[in-house]
Scaffold this motif. Structure first.
Motif, short mmCIF file in Angstrom:
data_model
loop_
_atom_site.label_atom_id
_atom_site.label_comp_id
_atom_site.label_asym_id
_atom_site.label_seq_id
_atom_site.Cartn_x
_atom_site.Cartn_y
_atom_site.Cartn_z
N THR A 44 0.80 -1.23 0.00
CA THR A 44 0.00 0.00 0.00
C THR A 44 0.83 1.28 0.00
O THR A 44 0.37 2.27 -0.59
CB THR A 44 -0.99 0.02 1.17
N PRO A 45 2.03 1.35 0.61
CA PRO A 45 2.79 2.60 0.47
C PRO A 45 3.13 2.92 -0.98
O PRO A 45 3.13 4.08 -1.39
CB PRO A 45 4.05 2.35 1.29
N ARG A 46 3.40 1.88 -1.77
CA ARG A 46 3.70 2.09 -3.18
C ARG A 46 2.48 2.63 -3.92
O ARG A 46 2.60 3.45 -4.84
CB ARG A 46 4.13 0.77 -3.81
N LEU A 47 1.28 2.20 -3.54
CA LEU A 47 0.06 2.71 -4.17
C LEU A 47 -0.04 4.23 -4.01
O LEU A 47 -0.37 4.94 -4.95
CB LEU A 47 -1.18 2.05 -3.57
N ALA A 48 0.23 4.70 -2.79
CA ALA A 48 0.12 6.13 -2.53
C ALA A 48 1.29 6.92 -3.15
O ALA A 48 1.13 8.09 -3.49
CB ALA A 48 0.05 6.38 -1.04
N ARG A 49 2.44 6.28 -3.27
CA ARG A 49 3.61 6.98 -3.77
C ARG A 49 3.68 6.97 -5.29
O ARG A 49 3.97 8.00 -5.92
CB ARG A 49 4.89 6.35 -3.19
N VAL A 50 3.37 5.85 -5.94
CA VAL A 50 3.57 5.71 -7.38
C VAL A 50 2.25 5.72 -8.15
O VAL A 50 2.09 6.48 -9.10
CB VAL A 50 4.35 4.40 -7.68
N ASP A 51 1.31 4.89 -7.74
CA ASP A 51 0.09 4.71 -8.54
C ASP A 51 -0.91 5.84 -8.38
O ASP A 51 -1.57 6.23 -9.34
CB ASP A 51 -0.57 3.38 -8.18
N PHE A 52 -1.07 6.34 -7.17
CA PHE A 52 -2.03 7.43 -6.92
C PHE A 52 -1.32 8.58 -6.19
O PHE A 52 -1.54 8.79 -4.99
CB PHE A 52 -3.20 6.92 -6.07
N PRO A 53 -0.52 9.35 -6.88
CA PRO A 53 0.23 10.43 -6.21
C PRO A 53 -0.67 11.53 -5.67
O PRO A 53 -0.27 12.28 -4.77
CB PRO A 53 1.16 10.96 -7.29
N SER A 54 -1.89 11.64 -6.16
CA SER A 54 -2.79 12.67 -5.64
C SER A 54 -3.20 12.39 -4.19
O SER A 54 -3.67 13.29 -3.50
CB SER A 54 -4.03 12.77 -6.53
N LEU A 55 -3.02 11.15 -3.74
CA LEU A 55 -3.35 10.82 -2.35
C LEU A 55 -2.40 11.48 -1.35
O LEU A 55 -2.72 11.59 -0.17
CB LEU A 55 -3.33 9.30 -2.13
N ARG A 56 -1.24 11.92 -1.83
CA ARG A 56 -0.25 12.53 -0.92
C ARG A 56 -0.74 13.85 -0.33
O ARG A 56 -0.18 14.33 0.64
CB ARG A 56 1.06 12.74 -1.64
N ALA A 57 -1.80 14.40 -0.88
CA ALA A 57 -2.35 15.64 -0.33
C ALA A 57 -3.08 15.38 0.99
O ALA A 57 -3.28 16.31 1.78
CB ALA A 57 -3.30 16.29 -1.33
N LEU A 58 -3.46 14.14 1.25
CA LEU A 58 -4.14 13.81 2.51
C LEU A 58 -3.14 13.84 3.66
O LEU A 58 -1.97 13.50 3.49
CB LEU A 58 -4.78 12.42 2.41
N PRO A 59 -3.59 14.24 4.85
CA PRO A 59 -2.66 14.32 5.97
C PRO A 59 -2.15 12.94 6.39
O PRO A 59 -2.91 11.98 6.49
CB PRO A 59 -3.49 14.94 7.10
N GLY A 60 -0.85 12.81 6.57
CA GLY A 60 -0.23 11.58 7.03
C GLY A 60 0.15 10.62 5.93
O GLY A 60 0.89 9.67 6.16
N VAL A 61 -0.34 10.83 4.74
CA VAL A 61 -0.07 9.89 3.65
C VAL A 61 1.37 10.03 3.17
O VAL A 61 1.99 9.04 2.77
CB VAL A 61 -1.08 10.10 2.49
N GLU A 62 1.93 11.22 3.23
CA GLU A 62 3.31 11.43 2.78
C GLU A 62 4.28 10.57 3.61
O GLU A 62 5.18 9.93 3.06
CB GLU A 62 3.68 12.91 2.90
N ALA A 63 4.07 10.51 4.91
CA ALA A 63 4.93 9.68 5.77
C ALA A 63 4.68 8.19 5.51
O ALA A 63 5.61 7.38 5.50
CB ALA A 63 4.68 10.00 7.23
N PHE A 64 3.42 7.83 5.31
CA PHE A 64 3.10 6.43 5.05
C PHE A 64 3.62 5.96 3.70
O PHE A 64 4.04 4.82 3.53
CB PHE A 64 1.58 6.22 5.13
N ALA A 65 3.62 6.84 2.71
CA ALA A 65 4.03 6.49 1.35
C ALA A 65 5.54 6.51 1.16
O ALA A 65 6.02 6.26 0.05
CB ALA A 65 3.38 7.44 0.35
N SER A 66 6.29 6.75 2.19
CA SER A 66 7.74 6.82 2.04
C SER A 66 8.34 5.44 1.74
O SER A 66 7.76 4.41 2.07
CB SER A 66 8.38 7.40 3.30
#
Length: 173
Positions: A44-66
């Motif tokens: 799931t971190p790869r999903l937020a980092r690579v597949d759905f980069p727009s999710l990084r705008a949500l709070p806490g997702v940037e740290a989870f997607a690392s």
């Protein structure tokens, strides 16, 4: 393939619980789904980092997607229904995982449908047996307060009705 292996693990856990909990078997498809979702947590971190980069705008997702979070989840990946072992040994089996997933959901639905049909037949058989062995009324004084209207005509109208005493087993209910 991860989701399919997680479904097998979730079904095993749910079926084990169903052995001890009377109506737990109907929750097997839910357990299979939750097991499949648990098995793909390390990806799931790869999903937020690579597949759905727009999710990084949500709070806490940037740290989870690392990348460090993803590496840590893959290091402990065998806690997620052998995720790390599958990544090491079974590369490029996504299509097989899809077929296993569809087959398992189909088998679960067919099994639950068969179980429901068996239970319906069992209930019908028990109801038939209960209707054949219905309690017959015993001879004795008619209690006008509880007797159906047809039984009142059997006794003279002025006859007193003795009070019935309740036993301990009737008071408890």
């Amino acid at each position: 393939m991860h989701f399919a292996v997680g479904m097998v693990g979730g079904a095993a856990v749910t079926a084990t619980v169903a052995c001890f909990w009377r109506r737990g078997l109907v929750y097997t498809p839910l357990g299979m789904t939750l097991g499949g979702l648990w098995a793909i947590v390390p990806d799931t971190p790869r999903l937020a980092r690579v597949d759905f980069p727009s999710l990084r705008a949500l709070p806490g997702v940037e740290a989870f997607a690392s990348k460090s979070t993803e590496d840590w989840l893959h290091r402990i990946g065998d806690l997620f229904f052998l995720h790390r072992t599958i990544d090491e040994r079974l590369a490029d089996h996504a299509l097989a995982g899809l077929f296993v997933t569809v087959a398992m959901y189909t088998l679960a639905i067919a099994g639950l449908t068969a179980l429901i049909a068996l239970q319906r037949r069992r209930i019908a058989r028990l109801e038939n047996r209960a209707s054949r062995h219905a309690a017959t009324p015993t001879a004795g004084p008619v209690d006008r307060r509880r007797a159906p209207a047809g039984r009142l005509a059997d006794s003279p109208l002025g006859e007193p009705v003795p009070r019935r005493r309740r036993g301990d087993w009737e008071r408890a209910g």
